[in-house]
Design a protein around this motif. Structure first.
Motif, PDB file in Angstrom:
ATOM      1  N   GLY A 718      40.271  37.946  28.496  1.00 30.87           N
ATOM      2  CA  GLY A 718      40.442  36.678  28.352  1.00 30.87           C
ATOM      3  C   GLY A 718      39.751  35.914  29.149  1.00 30.87           C
ATOM      4  O   GLY A 718      40.077  34.737  29.648  1.00 30.87           O
ATOM      5  N   ILE A 719      38.277  36.296  29.399  1.00 27.76           N
ATOM      6  CA  ILE A 719      37.590  35.626  30.403  1.00 27.76           C
ATOM      7  C   ILE A 719      37.158  34.256  29.753  1.00 27.76           C
ATOM      8  O   ILE A 719      37.254  33.274  30.802  1.00 27.76           O
ATOM      9  CB  ILE A 719      35.996  36.609  30.361  1.00 27.76           C
ATOM     10  N   LYS A 720      37.019  33.935  28.548  1.00 29.38           N
ATOM     11  CA  LYS A 720      37.033  32.449  28.102  1.00 29.38           C
ATOM     12  C   LYS A 720      37.928  31.652  28.469  1.00 29.38           C
ATOM     13  O   LYS A 720      37.727  30.639  28.904  1.00 29.38           O
ATOM     14  CB  LYS A 720      36.451  32.613  26.600  1.00 29.38           C
ATOM     15  N   GLU A 721      39.256  32.021  28.200  1.00 29.65           N
ATOM     16  CA  GLU A 721      40.223  31.296  28.304  1.00 29.65           C
ATOM     17  C   GLU A 721      40.368  30.833  29.839  1.00 29.65           C
ATOM     18  O   GLU A 721      40.784  29.884  30.341  1.00 29.65           O
ATOM     19  CB  GLU A 721      41.652  31.853  27.804  1.00 29.65           C
ATOM     20  N   LYS A 722      40.369  32.149  30.608  1.00 31.04           N
ATOM     21  CA  LYS A 722      40.371  31.726  32.115  1.00 31.04           C
ATOM     22  C   LYS A 722      39.251  30.910  32.677  1.00 31.04           C
ATOM     23  O   LYS A 722      39.747  29.875  33.559  1.00 31.04           O
ATOM     24  CB  LYS A 722      40.236  33.197  32.834  1.00 31.04           C
ATOM     25  N   MET A 723      38.161  30.829  32.316  1.00 32.29           N
ATOM     26  CA  MET A 723      37.102  30.271  32.854  1.00 32.29           C
ATOM     27  C   MET A 723      37.200  28.606  32.251  1.00 32.29           C
ATOM     28  O   MET A 723      37.041  27.766  33.075  1.00 32.29           O
ATOM     29  CB  MET A 723      35.668  30.627  32.339  1.00 32.29           C
ATOM     30  N   LEU A 724      37.648  28.464  31.076  1.00 32.44           N
ATOM     31  CA  LEU A 724      38.268  27.042  30.536  1.00 32.44           C
ATOM     32  C   LEU A 724      39.218  26.771  31.417  1.00 32.44           C
ATOM     33  O   LEU A 724      39.270  25.296  31.836  1.00 32.44           O
ATOM     34  CB  LEU A 724      38.373  27.148  29.236  1.00 32.44           C
ATOM     35  N   ALA A 725      40.190  27.414  31.910  1.00 35.56           N
ATOM     36  CA  ALA A 725      41.470  26.837  32.697  1.00 35.56           C
ATOM     37  C   ALA A 725      40.703  26.537  34.177  1.00 35.56           C
ATOM     38  O   ALA A 725      41.043  25.432  34.838  1.00 35.56           O
ATOM     39  CB  ALA A 725      42.346  28.078  32.887  1.00 35.56           C
ATOM     40  N   ALA A 726      39.784  27.419  34.691  1.00 35.20           N
ATOM     41  CA  ALA A 726      39.323  27.062  35.961  1.00 35.20           C
ATOM     42  C   ALA A 726      38.318  25.730  35.760  1.00 35.20           C
ATOM     43  O   ALA A 726      38.664  24.754  36.871  1.00 35.20           O
ATOM     44  CB  ALA A 726      38.130  28.347  36.540  1.00 35.20           C
ATOM     45  N   HIS A 727      37.822  25.469  34.819  1.00 35.15           N
ATOM     46  CA  HIS A 727      37.062  24.175  34.638  1.00 35.15           C
ATOM     47  C   HIS A 727      37.872  22.962  34.620  1.00 35.15           C
ATOM     48  O   HIS A 727      37.733  21.910  35.023  1.00 35.15           O
ATOM     49  CB  HIS A 727      36.158  24.238  33.445  1.00 35.15           C
ATOM     50  N   ARG A 728      39.102  23.114  33.843  1.00 30.15           N
ATOM     51  CA  ARG A 728      40.097  22.182  33.729  1.00 30.15           C
ATOM     52  C   ARG A 728      40.816  21.787  34.885  1.00 30.15           C
ATOM     53  O   ARG A 728      41.233  20.588  35.079  1.00 30.15           O
ATOM     54  CB  ARG A 728      41.179  22.758  32.753  1.00 30.15           C
ATOM     55  N   TYR A 729      40.809  22.652  35.929  1.00 32.42           N
ATOM     56  CA  TYR A 729      41.569  22.397  37.319  1.00 32.42           C
ATOM     57  C   TYR A 729      40.444  22.110  38.144  1.00 32.42           C
ATOM     58  O   TYR A 729      40.667  21.773  39.423  1.00 32.42           O
ATOM     59  CB  TYR A 729      42.273  23.857  37.632  1.00 32.42           C
ATOM     60  N   GLY A 730      39.165  21.907  38.011  1.00 28.47           N
ATOM     61  CA  GLY A 730      38.167  21.549  38.836  1.00 28.47           C
ATOM     62  C   GLY A 730      37.894  22.470  39.656  1.00 28.47           C
ATOM     63  O   GLY A 730      37.207  22.343  40.861  1.00 28.47           O
ATOM     64  N   VAL A 731      37.884  24.079  39.438  1.00 29.97           N
ATOM     65  CA  VAL A 731      37.482  25.313  40.337  1.00 29.97           C
ATOM     66  C   VAL A 731      35.864  25.202  40.432  1.00 29.97           C
ATOM     67  O   VAL A 731      35.198  24.752  39.165  1.00 29.97           O
ATOM     68  CB  VAL A 731      37.879  26.356  39.913  1.00 29.97           C
ATOM     69  N   LYS A 732      35.136  25.310  41.455  1.00 33.04           N
ATOM     70  CA  LYS A 732      33.788  25.168  41.371  1.00 33.04           C
ATOM     71  C   LYS A 732      33.085  26.748  41.592  1.00 33.04           C
ATOM     72  O   LYS A 732      32.162  26.617  41.063  1.00 33.04           O
ATOM     73  CB  LYS A 732      33.346  24.314  42.708  1.00 33.04           C
ATOM     74  N   THR A 733      33.591  27.583  41.937  1.00 29.54           N
ATOM     75  CA  THR A 733      33.332  28.875  42.403  1.00 29.54           C
ATOM     76  C   THR A 733      34.571  29.926  41.667  1.00 29.54           C
ATOM     77  O   THR A 733      35.557  29.807  41.989  1.00 29.54           O
ATOM     78  CB  THR A 733      32.780  29.086  43.644  1.00 29.54           C
ATOM     79  N   VAL A 734      33.791  30.857  40.868  1.00 26.07           N
ATOM     80  CA  VAL A 734      34.709  31.983  40.317  1.00 26.07           C
ATOM     81  C   VAL A 734      34.236  33.434  40.560  1.00 26.07           C
ATOM     82  O   VAL A 734      32.901  33.543  40.335  1.00 26.07           O
ATOM     83  CB  VAL A 734      34.833  31.642  38.666  1.00 26.07           C
ATOM     84  N   LEU A 735      34.890  34.143  41.299  1.00 29.94           N
ATOM     85  CA  LEU A 735      34.451  35.479  41.323  1.00 29.94           C
ATOM     86  C   LEU A 735      35.014  36.351  40.055  1.00 29.94           C
ATOM     87  O   LEU A 735      36.208  36.376  39.687  1.00 29.94           O
ATOM     88  CB  LEU A 735      34.917  35.901  42.515  1.00 29.94           C
ATOM     89  N   LEU A 736      34.359  37.260  39.616  1.00 33.22           N
ATOM     90  CA  LEU A 736      34.723  37.901  38.306  1.00 33.22           C
ATOM     91  C   LEU A 736      33.667  39.220  38.366  1.00 33.22           C
ATOM     92  O   LEU A 736      32.611  39.414  38.594  1.00 33.22           O
ATOM     93  CB  LEU A 736      34.546  37.155  37.169  1.00 33.22           C
ATOM     94  N   PRO A 737      34.385  40.021  37.645  1.00 34.21           N
ATOM     95  CA  PRO A 737      33.829  41.652  37.472  1.00 34.21           C
ATOM     96  C   PRO A 737      32.376  41.309  36.997  1.00 34.21           C
ATOM     97  O   PRO A 737      32.081  40.617  35.790  1.00 34.21           O
ATOM     98  CB  PRO A 737      34.812  42.531  36.439  1.00 34.21           C
ATOM     99  N   GLU A 738      31.395  42.312  37.330  1.00 36.28           N
ATOM    100  CA  GLU A 738      30.146  41.858  36.993  1.00 36.28           C
ATOM    101  C   GLU A 738      29.867  42.031  35.489  1.00 36.28           C
ATOM    102  O   GLU A 738      28.951  41.577  34.553  1.00 36.28           O
ATOM    103  CB  GLU A 738      29.095  43.045  37.656  1.00 36.28           C
ATOM    104  N   ARG A 739      30.706  43.139  34.764  1.00 34.09           N
ATOM    105  CA  ARG A 739      30.717  43.643  33.432  1.00 34.09           C
ATOM    106  C   ARG A 739      31.190  42.544  32.789  1.00 34.09           C
ATOM    107  O   ARG A 739      31.137  42.690  31.236  1.00 34.09           O
ATOM    108  CB  ARG A 739      31.373  45.079  33.268  1.00 34.09           C
ATOM    109  N   ASN A 740      31.940  41.575  33.005  1.00 30.89           N
ATOM    110  CA  ASN A 740      32.339  40.250  32.338  1.00 30.89           C
ATOM    111  C   ASN A 740      31.442  39.424  32.251  1.00 30.89           C
ATOM    112  O   ASN A 740      31.614  38.118  31.562  1.00 30.89           O
ATOM    113  CB  ASN A 740      33.849  39.921  32.973  1.00 30.89           C
ATOM    114  N   MET A 741      30.410  39.446  32.965  1.00 34.48           N
ATOM    115  CA  MET A 741      29.256  38.208  32.919  1.00 34.48           C
ATOM    116  C   MET A 741      28.907  37.971  31.352  1.00 34.48           C
ATOM    117  O   MET A 741      28.474  36.890  30.956  1.00 34.48           O
ATOM    118  CB  MET A 741      28.041  38.792  33.903  1.00 34.48           C
TER     119      MET A 741
END
Length: 773
Positions: A718-741
Motif C-alpha cells: 500500500g505504498i502509493k496510498e500511504k504516500m498520497l495520504a502523507a502528501h494530503r496531510y502535508g508531511v514533508k519527510t517519509v521514512l520507508l523500507p529501501e525495497r519499497n523505493m
C-alpha cells in the motif's frame, strides 16, 4: 391466304385478347382510345383491336403493341359518368396491323391485312379428329369445377368449322395474355388446334392437382374445425367450473414464441416438453404457475441477440478523458483492449477488476467505458450477498424459485454482449447457504462461461461475449481462486491538484445545474476549492468534496431566492459563511515535536491514512498495555519491537533493568476503529524509544515499515496510498523500507517533488533519523 388492305381506327386493350366470334363489353376511358371509338362510330362501326404487351402501361407507345389483333364491329355504345363509354364489340376476323399513324383527332389509325387460313381437302379428316379431341378435353376441363356452364358446350359442340371451335374455346380459357396472343397469331387451323389441345392437357393436369390439394386442405380444415370445436367445449366447461383461463391458447402462444427464437436444439426440445406438460395440466394445479414462470423467464433471455457495438478508438479516448480526470492506468488498459479487439476481431472480453478506495470513480468509470465502446450497461451489486443462489439461482422445485442475479441482469439488458458490472465483489460473505464467490468462478472464467449453468434455467447460457468489470475496495478479501481470474487495476487516491481539477471540471458544473445556478449567479475561486479539500474533507476519493460543494450551492440558492443576494462570489475569506467552521484544523494535520508521539502511515479500505502512535512510559512492574482496537498482528509487532529495544538498551542509554521497573502503554487514537497489520512496526518502536529515553520526535515526519526481532526493516504494501495520504496531510519527510523505493515510480510527479523519501534498512537508521539527540 386471302389478303386485302384497309384503314381502320386502332384500339389498344390492356390485359385481354379478343378472338373472332367473341362478343364482349369493353369500358373505354383513355383519351386516345375514346378518339378511336368515336372515329369508328362515324365510319362503319368497324375497329381494329390489338393487345398491349405490358398491361401496366397507362399510355402505350407503338412498340408496346402486338401487331396481330382482330377486326371487330361495335354493336352498342353507352356513355358512362366521367366521360367514359362502354361498347359491345363482336370479333369478325384476324388482322395484322401494317402501318400505324395518328389521325387528326389524336387517335391511332392503322392499315391492316386480313389473316385467313385455307383448309386443304386432304386435311379434313385430321381436322375433324383434332376438333373432337379438343372438345372432349375442354368438356373434362369444364366438369372439373370451372366456373363455366356445361350448356356452353351446346353452342359450338356440333359446329363443323374447326377454326370457330378453336377460337371459341380459346376465349374461355383462363390462361395468361401471352398464351392467348400466341393462339390468336396462329392462323393455321391445324396448328391452332394442336396448340390448344396441348394447353388444355396442361390445364387439366393443373386442375387435377388443384383438386387434390383442395381436398387435402379441406380435410385439414375439417380436422382443425373439429379440434377447435372440442377446445371450445373444454373452454366452456372450464368457465362453468369457475376457471376462465384458456390454458390451451396460452400453450400455443408459448409454442409460437419458442419457434421464433434461435434456440439450441437441447433448449428447444426441453421447452416444448414443458409446454406439452402445461397443455395437459389442469389449470387449477399449482405447478402450472411454476411452469409459466419458468417459460416466461427462459423466453425473455436474449438468445442469439447481439448488439452492434462498433467503436472508434479515438472517440473512446475522448469520452474517457471527458468523464474522468486522471486514472491514466485504467484508461490505457481499456484503450489497449479496444486496440486488440480491432486487430484480432475477437469477442473474448477481459475481466477487469477495479480496486480502490470509495469515491475514486470505479462505478462511474465502468459506465464511461460502456459508453466509450458503445455497449449496453447493466450492474449488479454483490455487497452483503451470502447465498450462492443469488448467483446461480434456485432449483425450480422450491417455492418462489427465481434465476440468479447474473441471468436477471442479462434478461434486463436484452443482448449477449453488454458491459456487465459486478460491484463490491469484496463484500460478499459465505455461510451455511453456500459460497457465492465460488459460484462466480464459472461466470468469470473465459474457458467456462460460454456454457454458464444457472440452477433455475437448467440449460447452458453463453456469457463469453460479456465485457466483465468487477469493483472492490480491497483485493485482500477476494478469495484467491476468484482473484486469479481477474486482471486487477489499482485506482489510487487523488492528489490535491487532481481533486481541484475534478471539482472544477465535473463536480461544480454538476451541482450548479442540479441547484439551478449559473456562472453569473455563482463563482468560486480555486483557493476556496483548495480550502474545502484541505479543511472540510479528508478522503481518498471525492464523495465528501461533492457533498460540500452541493451544500455550498444550496446555501447560495437559498440566499438568491430569499433576496439576500443576487449572486455569490465564494473566496477563501468568506467560505466559512457558507460551510461553517473548518472540520479539520491545520494543527490536526501537522505533527509537533513531542516525546512518545510518532506519525505512522496506514492503508485502509478507504485509502491511505495517517496513524498517530502514542506511547507513555511510567514507573511500574514492567507491564505492557496496548489500547486502540489493535489486531493480533499489530500486537505482535509491538512485542517484537519491545524485545528489540531490550536487546539494544546500552546503545539507547537505558538501564539494564528498565523493563522490570517501567510500564509501557501503547495507544492508537480513534479506538472505535479496528487496526491491524505489520506496517506500524517501526512507528511503535520509535514511539517507545522516544518515551523511554525522553528524546523528541522530529516534526513533519512519518514512517512505515515492518520490523524483525533483529531490527531489520521489511517492505510493506500500500505504498502509493500511504504516500498520497502523507502528501494530503502535508508531511514533508517519509521514512520507508529501501525495497519499497521502487513503488514510488507510480506516484504523481508533484508528490515526489513535495516529499523527501528516505530509504531505511535497519531500525538503528530509523531512530537516528527520527529522534533528536
Amino acid at each position: 391466304m386471302d389478303t386485302f388492305s384497309r384503314i381502320l381506327p386502332l384500339l389498344p386493350l390492356r390485359g385481354m385478347v379478343i378472338f373472332p366470334g367473341m362478343v364482349m363489353n369493353l369500358d373505354i376511358a383513355r383519351a386516345r382510345s375514346l378518339n378511336a371509338v368515336n372515329a369508328a362510330m362515324r365510319h362503319g362501326k368497324k375497329i381494329l383491336i390489338v393487345s398491349q404487351i405490358k398491361s401496366e402501361t397507362e399510355e402505350p407507345e407503338l412498340a408496346n403493341l402486338y401487331r396481330v389483333g382482330v377486326v371487330a364491329e361495335i354493336r352498342q355504345m353507352l356513355k358512362l359518368p366521367g366521360g367514359a363509354v362502354r361498347i359491345l364489340v363482336e370479333g369478325l376476323f384476324r388482322a395484322s396491323a401494317d402501318r400505324v399513324s395518328e389521325d387528326a383527332e389524336g387517335g391511332w389509325a392503322a392499315s391492316f391485312t386480313e389473316l385467313s387460313a385455307r383448309t386443304l381437302p386432304e386435311e379434313g379428316l385430321e381436322l375433324e379428329t383434332l376438333r373432337r379431341m379438343v372438345i372432349s378435353e375442354f368438356e373434362k376441363w369444364v366438369l372439373l369445377g370451372k366456373k363455366i356452364s356445361p350448356e356452353v358446350l351446346l353452342s359450338f359442340k356440333d359446329n363443323p368449322d374447326a377454326g370457330v371451335v378453336a377460337d371459341t374455346i380459346a376465349g374461355y380459357l383462363d390462361v395468361n395474355l401471352k398464351t392467348k396472343q400466341l393462339l390468336l397469331e396462329t392462323v393455321s387451323v391445324k396448328s391452332r388446334l394442336e396448340k390448344l389441345y396441348e394447353i388444355l392437357h396442361k390445364e387439366m393436369t393443373i386442375s387435377e392437382l388443384e383438386k387434390d390439394i383442395a381436398q387435402k386442405v379441406h380435410q385439414n380444415i375439417e380436422q382443425n374445425q373439429k379440434e377447435y370445436y372440442l377446445r371450445e367445449q373444454i373452454k366452456v366447461i372450464s368457465q362453468e367450473l369457475g376457471d376462465a383461463e384458456d390454458v390451451h391458447a396460452e400453450a400455443e402462444e408459448y409454442r409460437e414464441k419458442i419457434k421464433a427464437l434461435p434456440l439450441p436444439d437441447e433448449v428447444l426440445k426441453g421447452l416444448n416438453k414443458e409446454v406439452d406438460r402445461l397443455f395437459k395440466m389442469p389449470p387449477m394445479m399449482a405447478e402450472s404457475a411454476v411452469i409459466r414462470n419458468y417459460l416466461d423467464t427462459v423466453l425473455d433471455l436474449p438468445w442469439g441477440k447481439y448488439d452492434k457495438n462498433g467503436f472508434d478508438i479515438n472517440k473512446a479516448a475522448r469520452i474517457l478523458d471527458k468523464h474522468h480526470y486522471g486514472l491514466k492506468k485504467v484508461k490505457e488498459r481499456i484503450l489497449e483492449h479496444l486496440a486488440v479487439q480491432k486487430l484480432a476481431k475477437t469477442n473474448k472480453a477481459p475481466i477487469l477488476c477495479l480496486v480502490g478506495p470509495p469515491g475514486v470513480g470505479k462505478t462511474s468509470m465502468a459506465v464511461s467505458i460502456a459508453e466509450a465502446i458503445n455497449r449496453k450497461f447493466t450492474r449488479v451489486s454483490l455487497g452483503g450477498v451470502r447465498d450462492e443462489a443469488e448467483i446461480r439461482g434456485h432449483r425450480r422445485t422450491y417455492i418462489g424459485a427465481m434465476p440468479g442475479r447474473i441471468i436477471h441482469g442479462m434478461q434486463k439488458v436484452g443482448c449477449l454482449n453488454p458491459l456487465f458490472l459486478l460491484d463490491e465483489v469484496d463484500k460478499m460473505a459465505s455461510d451455511f447457504r453456500g459460497d457465492p464467490a465460488s459460484a462466480l468462478l464459472e461466470a468469470l472464467d473465459p474457458e467456462q462461461n460460454h456454457a454458464f449453468s444457472d440452477h433455475f434455467i437448467e440449460y447452458p447460457f453463453d456469457l463469453s461475449s460479456v465485457f466483465w468489470i468487477v469493483t472492490a475496495n480491497t483485493s485482500d478479501t477476494i478469495p484467491p481462486a476468484l482473484l486469479d481470474r481477474l486482471e486487477v487495476i489499482e485506482l489510487s487516491s487523488y492528489t490535491e491538484d487532481e481533486k481541484l481539477n475534478i471539482a472544477r471540471l465535473h463536480l461544480l458544473p454538476k451541482e450548479m445545474e442540479a441547484n439551478g445556478l449559473t456562472r453569473e449567479t455563482l463563482s468560486i475561486t480555486s483557493g476556496a476549492i483548495r480550502k474545502i479539500i484541505r479543511d472540510y474533507t479528508r478522503e481518498a476519493g471525492v464523495r465528501r468534496l461533492e457533498r460540500q460543494i452541493a451544500k455550498l450551492c444550496r446555501k447560495v440558492a437559498y440566499r438568491i431566492v430569499t433576496a439576500k443576494e443576487t449572486d455569490a462570489k465564494v473566496t477563501v475569506k468568506n467560505l466559512t459563511d457558507y460551510l461553517g467552521p473548518c472540520i479539520y484544523l491545520e494543527s490536526d494535520m501537522r505533527a509537533r515535536e513531542e516525546v512518545g508521539i510518532v506519525t505512522g502511515l496506514a492503508w485502509t479500505s478507504v485509502g491511505g491514512e495517517l496513524l498517530k502512535v502514542e506511547v507513555l512510559a511510567a514507573e511500574g512492574k514492567g507491564g505492557m498495555t496496548l489500547t486502540g482496537q489493535l489486531g493480533d498482528v499489530m500486537k505482535e509487532s509491538a512485542r517484537a519491537g519491545y524485545t528489540y529495544i531490550r536487546s539494544r538498551y546500552k546503545e539507547l542509554g537505558l538501564k539494564e533493568d528498565f523493563y522490570d521497573k517501567t510500564d509501557i502503554h501503547i495507544h492508537l487514537p480513534e479506538g472505535a476503529i479496528p487496526k491491524d497489520g505489520p506496517s506500524a512496526g517501526i512507528t511503535m518502536v520509535t514511539a517507545m524509544v522516544s518515551a523511554l529515553t525522553g528524546r523528541v520526535v522530529k516534526a513533519d515526519l512519518a514512517m512505515t515499515g515492518e520490523i524483525t526481532l533483529s531490527g531489520k526493516v521489511l517492505p510493506v504494501g500500500g505504498i502509493k496510498e500511504k504516500m498520497l495520504a502523507a502528501h494530503r496531510y502535508g508531511v514533508k519527510t517519509v521514512l520507508l523500507p529501501e525495497r519499497n523505493m521502487q513503488d514510488l515510480a507510480e506516484l504523481p510527479q508533484k508528490v515526489r517533488e513535495d516529499i523527501h523519501f528516505v530509504p531505511v534498512t535497519h531500525m538503528d537508521e530509523v531512530l537516528k533519523l527520527a529522534l533528536k539527540p
